[in-house]
Design a protein around this motif. Sequence first.
Motif, PDB file in Angstrom:
ATOM      1  N   LEU A   3       1.077  -1.174   0.144  1.00  0.00           N
ATOM      2  CA  LEU A   3      -0.149  -0.064  -0.116  1.00  0.00           C
ATOM      3  C   LEU A   3       0.778   1.233  -0.121  1.00  0.00           C
ATOM      4  CD1 LEU A   3      -2.649   1.345   0.055  1.00  0.00           C
ATOM      5  CD2 LEU A   3      -2.642   1.064   2.872  1.00  0.00           C
ATOM      6  N   LYS A   4       0.499   2.132  -0.997  1.00  0.00           N
ATOM      7  CA  LYS A   4       1.462   3.216  -1.157  1.00  0.00           C
ATOM      8  C   LYS A   4       0.562   4.227  -1.868  1.00  0.00           C
ATOM      9  CE  LYS A   4       5.920   4.974  -2.885  1.00  0.00           C
ATOM     10  NZ  LYS A   4       7.351   4.418  -3.639  1.00  0.00           N
ATOM     11  N   GLU A   5       0.705   5.469  -1.396  1.00  0.00           N
ATOM     12  CA  GLU A   5      -0.082   6.465  -1.669  1.00  0.00           C
ATOM     13  C   GLU A   5      -1.393   6.107  -2.239  1.00  0.00           C
ATOM     14  OE1 GLU A   5       2.346   8.023  -4.788  1.00  0.00           O
ATOM     15  OE2 GLU A   5       4.172   8.762  -3.399  1.00  0.00           O
ATOM     16  N   ASP A   6      -2.350   5.679  -1.171  1.00  0.00           N
ATOM     17  CA  ASP A   6      -3.619   5.391  -1.450  1.00  0.00           C
ATOM     18  C   ASP A   6      -3.954   4.220  -2.662  1.00  0.00           C
ATOM     19  OD1 ASP A   6      -4.214   6.823   0.552  1.00  0.00           O
ATOM     20  OD2 ASP A   6      -4.749   8.534  -0.562  1.00  0.00           O
ATOM     21  N   THR A   7      -2.576   3.514  -3.047  1.00  0.00           N
ATOM     22  CA  THR A   7      -2.939   2.487  -3.959  1.00  0.00           C
ATOM     23  C   THR A   7      -2.280   1.310  -3.588  1.00  0.00           C
ATOM     24  OG1 THR A   7      -2.635   4.287  -5.686  1.00  0.00           O
ATOM     25  CG2 THR A   7      -2.252   1.861  -6.532  1.00  0.00           C
ATOM     26  N   LEU A   8      -3.295   0.189  -3.437  1.00  0.00           N
ATOM     27  CA  LEU A   8      -2.883  -1.096  -3.105  1.00  0.00           C
ATOM     28  C   LEU A   8      -2.449  -1.892  -4.433  1.00  0.00           C
ATOM     29  CD1 LEU A   8      -2.903  -3.482  -1.173  1.00  0.00           C
ATOM     30  CD2 LEU A   8      -5.108  -3.897  -1.869  1.00  0.00           C
ATOM     31  N   ARG A   9      -1.402  -2.572  -4.268  1.00  0.00           N
ATOM     32  CA  ARG A   9      -0.814  -3.460  -5.231  1.00  0.00           C
ATOM     33  C   ARG A   9      -0.497  -4.833  -4.719  1.00  0.00           C
ATOM     34  NH1 ARG A   9       0.640   1.418  -7.013  1.00  0.00           N
ATOM     35  NH2 ARG A   9       1.434   1.672  -9.188  1.00  0.00           N
ATOM     36  N   CYS A  10      -1.200  -5.868  -5.386  1.00  0.00           N
ATOM     37  CA  CYS A  10      -1.282  -7.142  -5.075  1.00  0.00           C
ATOM     38  C   CYS A  10      -0.626  -8.138  -6.335  1.00  0.00           C
ATOM     39  CB  CYS A  10      -2.597  -7.785  -4.744  1.00  0.00           C
ATOM     40  SG  CYS A  10      -3.549  -6.885  -3.494  1.00  0.00           S
ATOM     41  N   TYR A  11       0.593  -8.684  -5.976  1.00  0.00           N
ATOM     42  CA  TYR A  11       1.359  -9.332  -6.696  1.00  0.00           C
ATOM     43  C   TYR A  11       1.000 -10.521  -6.963  1.00  0.00           C
ATOM     44  CZ  TYR A  11       4.359  -5.211  -7.282  1.00  0.00           C
ATOM     45  OH  TYR A  11       4.583  -3.771  -7.585  1.00  0.00           O
ATOM     46  N   PHE A  12       0.845 -11.359  -8.016  1.00  0.00           N
ATOM     47  CA  PHE A  12       0.451 -12.733  -8.452  1.00  0.00           C
ATOM     48  C   PHE A  12       1.799 -13.381  -8.282  1.00  0.00           C
ATOM     49  CE2 PHE A  12      -3.508 -10.534  -9.348  1.00  0.00           C
ATOM     50  CZ  PHE A  12      -4.630 -11.343  -9.001  1.00  0.00           C
ATOM     51  N   ILE A  13       1.616 -14.645  -8.641  1.00  0.00           N
ATOM     52  CA  ILE A  13       2.724 -15.621  -8.527  1.00  0.00           C
ATOM     53  C   ILE A  13       3.488 -15.152  -9.943  1.00  0.00           C
ATOM     54  CG2 ILE A  13       1.600 -17.296 -10.126  1.00  0.00           C
ATOM     55  CD1 ILE A  13       3.371 -19.407  -8.415  1.00  0.00           C
ATOM     56  N   ASN A  14       5.119 -15.293  -9.802  1.00  0.00           N
ATOM     57  CA  ASN A  14       5.562 -14.845 -10.760  1.00  0.00           C
ATOM     58  C   ASN A  14       6.034 -15.975 -12.084  1.00  0.00           C
ATOM     59  OD1 ASN A  14       7.492 -12.968 -12.523  1.00  0.00           O
ATOM     60  ND2 ASN A  14       8.816 -13.116 -10.718  1.00  0.00           N
ATOM     61  N   PHE A  26      -9.130 -17.789 -10.419  1.00  0.00           N
ATOM     62  CA  PHE A  26      -8.574 -16.764 -11.219  1.00  0.00           C
ATOM     63  C   PHE A  26      -9.602 -15.914 -12.026  1.00  0.00           C
ATOM     64  CE2 PHE A  26      -5.941 -14.483 -14.565  1.00  0.00           C
ATOM     65  CZ  PHE A  26      -5.270 -13.542 -13.718  1.00  0.00           C
ATOM     66  N   ARG A  27     -10.059 -16.745 -12.880  1.00  0.00           N
ATOM     67  CA  ARG A  27     -11.270 -16.578 -13.774  1.00  0.00           C
ATOM     68  C   ARG A  27     -12.345 -15.725 -12.934  1.00  0.00           C
ATOM     69  NH1 ARG A  27     -16.078 -18.075 -14.466  1.00  0.00           N
ATOM     70  NH2 ARG A  27     -15.863 -19.951 -13.188  1.00  0.00           N
ATOM     71  N   LEU A  28     -12.528 -16.113 -11.672  1.00  0.00           N
ATOM     72  CA  LEU A  28     -13.737 -15.395 -11.219  1.00  0.00           C
ATOM     73  C   LEU A  28     -13.286 -14.127 -10.411  1.00  0.00           C
ATOM     74  CD1 LEU A  28     -15.172 -18.456  -9.276  1.00  0.00           C
ATOM     75  CD2 LEU A  28     -16.552 -16.984 -10.701  1.00  0.00           C
ATOM     76  N   LYS A  39     -12.739   0.388  -9.139  1.00  0.00           N
ATOM     77  CA  LYS A  39     -11.424   0.851  -8.416  1.00  0.00           C
ATOM     78  C   LYS A  39     -10.145  -0.074  -8.731  1.00  0.00           C
ATOM     79  CE  LYS A  39     -13.280   2.874  -4.430  1.00  0.00           C
ATOM     80  NZ  LYS A  39     -13.354   2.666  -2.830  1.00  0.00           N
ATOM     81  N   ALA A  40     -10.399  -1.207  -9.526  1.00  0.00           N
ATOM     82  CA  ALA A  40      -9.421  -1.997  -9.639  1.00  0.00           C
ATOM     83  C   ALA A  40      -8.931  -2.555 -11.089  1.00  0.00           C
ATOM     84  CB  ALA A  40      -9.495  -3.263  -8.772  1.00  0.00           C
ATOM     85  N   LYS A  41      -7.805  -2.900 -11.488  1.00  0.00           N
ATOM     86  CA  LYS A  41      -7.518  -3.515 -12.481  1.00  0.00           C
ATOM     87  C   LYS A  41      -6.527  -4.349 -12.417  1.00  0.00           C
ATOM     88  CE  LYS A  41      -4.833   0.663 -13.328  1.00  0.00           C
ATOM     89  NZ  LYS A  41      -5.504   1.986 -12.855  1.00  0.00           N
ATOM     90  N   LEU A  42      -6.109  -5.156 -13.297  1.00  0.00           N
ATOM     91  CA  LEU A  42      -5.123  -6.030 -13.523  1.00  0.00           C
ATOM     92  C   LEU A  42      -4.023  -5.331 -14.502  1.00  0.00           C
ATOM     93  CD1 LEU A  42      -6.624  -9.541 -13.758  1.00  0.00           C
ATOM     94  CD2 LEU A  42      -5.368  -8.647 -11.793  1.00  0.00           C
ATOM     95  N   LYS A  43      -2.704  -5.333 -14.108  1.00  0.00           N
ATOM     96  CA  LYS A  43      -1.604  -4.821 -14.940  1.00  0.00           C
ATOM     97  C   LYS A  43      -0.662  -5.699 -14.885  1.00  0.00           C
ATOM     98  CE  LYS A  43      -0.209  -0.817 -14.743  1.00  0.00           C
ATOM     99  NZ  LYS A  43       0.393   0.385 -13.967  1.00  0.00           N
ATOM    100  N   GLN A  44       0.230  -5.799 -16.175  1.00  0.00           N
ATOM    101  CA  GLN A  44       1.506  -6.515 -16.230  1.00  0.00           C
ATOM    102  C   GLN A  44       2.561  -5.481 -16.273  1.00  0.00           C
ATOM    103  OE1 GLN A  44       1.551  -9.579 -19.336  1.00  0.00           O
ATOM    104  NE2 GLN A  44       3.418 -10.324 -18.606  1.00  0.00           N
ATOM    105  N   ALA A  45       3.457  -5.711 -15.300  1.00  0.00           N
ATOM    106  CA  ALA A  45       4.631  -5.043 -15.014  1.00  0.00           C
ATOM    107  C   ALA A  45       6.042  -5.872 -15.208  1.00  0.00           C
ATOM    108  CB  ALA A  45       4.789  -4.192 -14.060  1.00  0.00           C
ATOM    109  N   GLY A  46       6.512  -5.957 -16.610  1.00  0.00           N
ATOM    110  CA  GLY A  46       7.675  -7.073 -16.746  1.00  0.00           C
ATOM    111  C   GLY A  46       7.021  -8.201 -16.720  1.00  0.00           C
ATOM    112  N   LYS A  47       7.768  -9.035 -15.792  1.00  0.00           N
ATOM    113  CA  LYS A  47       7.177 -10.457 -15.560  1.00  0.00           C
ATOM    114  C   LYS A  47       6.234 -10.445 -14.542  1.00  0.00           C
ATOM    115  CE  LYS A  47      11.321 -12.964 -17.181  1.00  0.00           C
ATOM    116  NZ  LYS A  47      12.305 -13.739 -16.737  1.00  0.00           N
ATOM    117  N   ASN A  48       6.040  -9.425 -13.918  1.00  0.00           N
ATOM    118  CA  ASN A  48       4.875  -9.259 -12.757  1.00  0.00           C
ATOM    119  C   ASN A  48       3.651  -9.287 -13.326  1.00  0.00           C
ATOM    120  OD1 ASN A  48       7.079  -9.860 -10.619  1.00  0.00           O
ATOM    121  ND2 ASN A  48       7.233  -7.800 -10.649  1.00  0.00           N
ATOM    122  N   PHE A  49       2.498  -9.941 -12.655  1.00  0.00           N
ATOM    123  CA  PHE A  49       1.255  -9.740 -12.949  1.00  0.00           C
ATOM    124  C   PHE A  49       0.645  -9.231 -11.687  1.00  0.00           C
ATOM    125  CE2 PHE A  49      -2.803 -11.685 -14.607  1.00  0.00           C
ATOM    126  CZ  PHE A  49      -3.039 -10.726 -15.587  1.00  0.00           C
TER     127      PHE A  49
END
Length: 81
Positions: A3-14, A26-28, A39-49
């Motif tokens: 949690l940083k600057e009111d944004t939560l980042r949850c990292y999935f398995i790499n 995951f589908r659900l 409020k939420a979205k999925l992103k890919q940053a490099g190898k991290n999801f």
Amino acid sequence: MILKEDTLRCYFINRPDSPYFESDTFRLILEYLQKHTNKAKLKQAGKNFLLVVDDMKSMADILGFLKRMAGFVEKSVFSTT
């Protein structure tokens, strides 16, 4: 989870080839994000999801969001069994 600057980042398995990404859980999660929150979205940053959730000002906000998402997933899993 970070949690940083009111944004939560949850990292999935790499591991992009992980069977988790083909699972009902995951589908659900994807379905919940598409239909039940803006409020939420999925992103890919490099190898991290990661799951990025905006407007998370407190631990209570985070807990509430995660409980709603988990409740949707749990309800959906048990309604199909």
